[in-house]
Scaffold this active site. Structure first.
Site, short mmCIF file in Angstrom:
data_model
loop_
_atom_site.label_atom_id
_atom_site.label_comp_id
_atom_site.label_asym_id
_atom_site.label_seq_id
_atom_site.Cartn_x
_atom_site.Cartn_y
_atom_site.Cartn_z
N GLU A 261 48.79 36.41 23.04
CA GLU A 261 50.22 36.64 23.65
C GLU A 261 51.51 35.80 24.87
O GLU A 261 49.98 35.27 25.59
CB GLU A 261 50.85 38.17 23.78
CG GLU A 261 49.87 38.35 25.20
CD GLU A 261 50.10 40.11 25.58
OE1 GLU A 261 49.87 40.35 24.67
OE2 GLU A 261 50.28 40.06 26.75
N ASN A 296 42.76 37.60 37.77
CA ASN A 296 43.32 38.92 37.24
C ASN A 296 42.74 40.50 37.39
O ASN A 296 43.48 40.79 36.78
CB ASN A 296 42.93 38.44 35.38
CG ASN A 296 43.83 37.49 35.05
OD1 ASN A 296 45.11 37.27 35.22
ND2 ASN A 296 43.04 36.71 34.32
N GLU A 336 51.63 49.78 32.10
CA GLU A 336 51.27 47.98 33.10
C GLU A 336 52.48 47.01 32.48
O GLU A 336 52.48 46.85 30.74
CB GLU A 336 50.31 48.02 33.47
CG GLU A 336 48.81 48.68 33.62
CD GLU A 336 47.91 47.47 34.33
OE1 GLU A 336 47.98 46.62 33.82
OE2 GLU A 336 47.23 48.65 35.28
N GLU A 349 49.89 47.25 28.83
CA GLU A 349 48.99 47.81 27.88
C GLU A 349 49.14 49.05 29.01
O GLU A 349 49.80 49.51 30.15
CB GLU A 349 47.31 47.31 28.97
CG GLU A 349 47.33 46.96 29.98
CD GLU A 349 45.60 46.34 30.56
OE1 GLU A 349 45.42 46.11 29.23
OE2 GLU A 349 45.46 45.84 31.30
N PHE A 409 38.79 32.82 46.56
CA PHE A 409 39.20 33.76 46.16
C PHE A 409 38.77 35.29 46.64
O PHE A 409 39.30 35.80 46.31
CB PHE A 409 40.93 33.61 46.01
CG PHE A 409 41.96 32.99 46.36
CD1 PHE A 409 42.62 33.11 47.62
CD2 PHE A 409 42.25 32.38 45.24
CE1 PHE A 409 43.62 31.56 47.59
CE2 PHE A 409 42.87 31.36 44.71
CZ PHE A 409 44.08 31.45 46.64
#
Length: 730
Positions: A261, A296, A336, A349, A409
């Site tokens: 998407e 993510n 979400e 989702e 990170f």
């Protein structure tokens, strides 16, 4: 207030403002007993217990025994509520988890297999056998593992065991990102442009990505938690993304289907908590801001969102409820959304389970979501109306991981917790954890240590309490991400609410480097370190004076300690003197007074530097002058010597650093999934050498320079540790 739990603090605050919530909601608000008794007085404990006992109606019968099909902090979280509701619990565990906290908390425990998740926590046959063996009437799946597995829910239904979650239709419809997107469109929920079918191969992925327009998001159809997701900006990244996402999806969910998407650049990730019952009722329980992410996966969450106005909040909530009702959703779930800078929002989702970050919603609404899930599963209607749901105060959650934040990170770290102390002595603090001193963080499971939650009457108070809680959190034995968490919550952009899902890469474009000290903070650190050094020297002299030694010890008469302190490759001359608990320290033409209890055996030291209170942790002190101090969340390496010792130290040879340009070492513990080279191969800089999987995330290891492969020290299936040699170049 210090003795009250987070939910109780919310009620007290509401009372002070003169606000009155509906009585059923008040009864459910006081959720949490105090975890570590020694921190609190008996009086505080009595208050907490009496308030918490009023939250549950003993006449409302649900289940006699529930099996918790999960591990770690979420298993402990579910067991806590079950105990308060008078429900017996059964824990399942792998063989390496036999001594885990959730096993000890439960009334019964059953081993369901060896460490790998596919043979234990995903082993449906073993779990079904455990249900039959213990006579459990219902199963709470927590999150992850089998929580969104429709086949597991069907197996339970076939045995007349209640699945504490939505029915199989909702799990299938919302768990499949392709079907859920079509349902969302039909329910008039805003959706992101994209391809609604299953992507067959890498060539088709490239074709679809070109049609949609770069950048695109490639993600697992049955996925969640950031696994199986990749952003692609061109054809090459799309091919790589297809390969890695499908492999991660197959490994984590047993389903390698992918969809593509449009990727919305610089969005916010805001989700809405929903709650439905089996009688057609559904509520939205406000939103959670989850934009601070890496790879993510969420790192910091809060409720409510500083960005939303009441109109946008209501529109998002109503669309979330419309989607839930479209699939007759009955349980707690989360819808979400991605939200752009103009407050346009798009369905991302729906997670048909309890979310990791659910505690912040509990704090601002007063609801116990696990209790509500259990009630709904038993068939009771919801107790509240939409108008009953408040936004009371502010809550922030930090996910504390066993990770190295200085590597991308947060690359996973493993080890044993040699010392562990949660900051529950502070007001407005809640810690959801499933570990204890001595617990192991292994390569088999998620590296989360705990969820640290703070509550305040407003955002400023919640963030200040989080800052204090992070400073007071003692974690030894594993590398952790507290330094990163603390820097995020004090960052000026975060404090203003200027955030998006690219926050970390925007704020730290060259990677996270820890707290950058101001001149004043640097001087404070040097003064504290010097005071610690002198205090330890004085303690050593004190011990010598009281030893029954045959050799007399001459007490040194030292008025001023002249020290050489090295920090960040800079050497500072420091002069320190003391009078009782106070040290006077001259550093860089500044004079600072440092006062503290100087209990060098304590993991936490509270010191006052010229009127500024600091909570520090001295992680190590070595005879050679090396000292590690956790200050403002970051660990600093300090080297302290007396003036004489520093002069003599100049004659000591330093160990030469290893030349790493021709070798590739593993940056994390994990398993080798694939090796792409063999001895004699020519490789270019940036070319993939091998793939390492850690905590179900796959990472491509690349060559640091162009060269010829001299030797390969690993093969697919090998388990490697951090720093292990993988490949050598000539």
């Amino acid at each position: 207030m210090a003795g009250l739990c987070v939910g109780e603090a919310a009620l007290v605050t509401a009372g002070r403002r003169g606000r009155r919530w509906p009585q059923p909601l008040l009864r459910s608000a006081a959720l949490w007993t105090l975890k570590h008794v020694p921190h609190y007085s008996r009086q505080h404990l009595v208050v907490s217990r009496s308030l918490c006992s009023a939250a549950y109606d003993s006449n409302e019968k649900t289940f006699d025994k529930i099996l918790v099909a999960n591990r770690g902090e979420i298993a402990c979280r579910v067991i806590k509520t079950c105990k308060k509701m008078g429900i017996k619990t059964v824990a399942i565990h792998s063989d390496v988890d036999a001594s885990s906290v959730h096993v000890k908390m439960a009334d019964e425990a059953v081993c369901v297999g060896p460490a790998p998740t596919s043979k234990s926590y995903l082993n449906m046959d073993a779990i079904m056998e455990a249900i039959k063996k213990t006579g459990a009437q219902a199963v709470h799946p927590g999150y992850g593992f089998l929580s969104e597995n429709k086949e597991f829910a069907k197996c339970l239904a076939a045995e007349d065991v209640i699945f504490i979650g939505p029915d199989t239709h909702a799990i299938q419809a919302m768990g499949d990102k392709i079907e859920s997107k079509l349902l969302a469109k039909n329910a008039k929920v805003n959706t992101i442009p994209g391809f609604d079918g299953v992507v067959k191969d890498a060539d088709e992925a490239v074709r679809i990505a070109r049609e949609i327009g770069y950048p695109v998001m490639i993600k697992a159809s049955a996925g969640g938690g950031g696994k199986g997701m990749r952003i692609a900006w061109d054809d090459e990244e799309t091919r790589d993304g297809f390969r890695f996402s499908s492999q991660e999806a197959a490994s984590s969910f047993g389903d390698d289907r992918l969809l593509i998407e449009k990727f919305i650049d610089n969005p916010r990730h805001i989700e809405v908590q929903v709650l439905g019952d089996k009688h057609g009722n559904a509520l939205w329980l406000n939103e959670r801001e989850c934009s601070i992410q890496r790879r993510n996966q969420k790192v910091v969450e809060e409720a409510p969102s500083l960005f939303l106005d009441s109109e946008t909040r209501r529109a998002m909530g109503e669309q979330a409820v419309a989607l839930a009702k479209a699939v007759n959703y009955s349980s707690a779930g989360t819808v979400e959304f991605l939200v752009d800078s103009k407050k346009n929002f798009y369905f991302l989702e729906m997670n048909t389970r309890l979310q990791v970050e659910h505690p912040v919603t509990e704090c601002i609404t007063g609801l116990d979501l696990v209790q509500e899930m259990i009630r709904v599963a038993k068939g009771y209607p919801l107790r509240h109306k939409q108008a009953d749901i408040p936004i009371n105060g502010w809550a922030v959650e930090c996910r504390v991981y066993a990770e190295d934040p200085y590597k991308s990170f947060g690359l996973p770290s493993i080890g044993r917790l040699s010392q562990y102390q949660e900051p529950l002595h502070l007001p407005g603090v809640r810690v959801d954890s499933g570990i204890q001193p001595g617990s192991d963080i292994s390569i088999y499971y998620d590296p989360m240590i705990s969820k640290l939650i703070t509550y305040g009457s407003d955002r400023r108070e919640a963030l200040k309490r989080m800052e204090d809680a992070l400073d007071n959190y003692v974690i030894r034995g594993v590398t952790h991400n507290i330094a990163l968490l603390r820097e995020v919550i004090i960052n000026s952009r975060f404090v203003k609410g200027d955030i998006n899902t690219k926050f970390l890469s925007d704020v730290y474009p060259d990677g996270f480097k820890g707290h950058q000290l101001t001149e004043n903070e640097r001087n404070q650190l040097l003064a504290i370190a010097s005071s610690l050094f002198v205090a330890s020297q004085l303690r050593a002299h004190h011990f010598q004076e009281h030893e029954n030694s045959r050799v007399p010890v001459v007490k040194p008469q030292v008025a001023n300690w002249e020290l050489s302190v090295k920090l960040h490759d800079e050497v500072y001359t420091v002069v320190a003197s003391n009078s009782g608990p106070t040290f006077s320290v001259e550093v860089d033409e500044s004079k600072l007074n440092v006062t503290g209890a100087w209990n060098l055996a304590s993991p936490l030291l509270s010191v006052n530097v010229d009127g500024t209170q600091r909570m520090i942790q001295c992680l190590s002190r070595e005879a050679g002058g090396n000292m590690s101090i956790q200050f403002l969340g970051t660990v600093y390496k300090v080297h302290i010597l007396t003036k004489l010792a520093a002069e003599l130290n100049k004659f000591m040879l330093e160990k030469a650093a290893e030349d790493t340009s021709s070798i590739l070492r593993s940056p994390m513990p994990g398993m080798v999934v694939a090796v792409s080279v063999k001895p004699g191969d020519l490789v270019a800089e940036g070319q993939e050498i091998c793939v390492i999987e850690a905590m179900k995330m796959q990472n491509s290891m690349t060559a640091g320079k162009t060269g010829k492969v001299k030797s390969v020290h690993c093969k697919a299936g090998d388990t490697v540790g951090e720093g292990d040699l993988l490949v050598e170049l000539e």
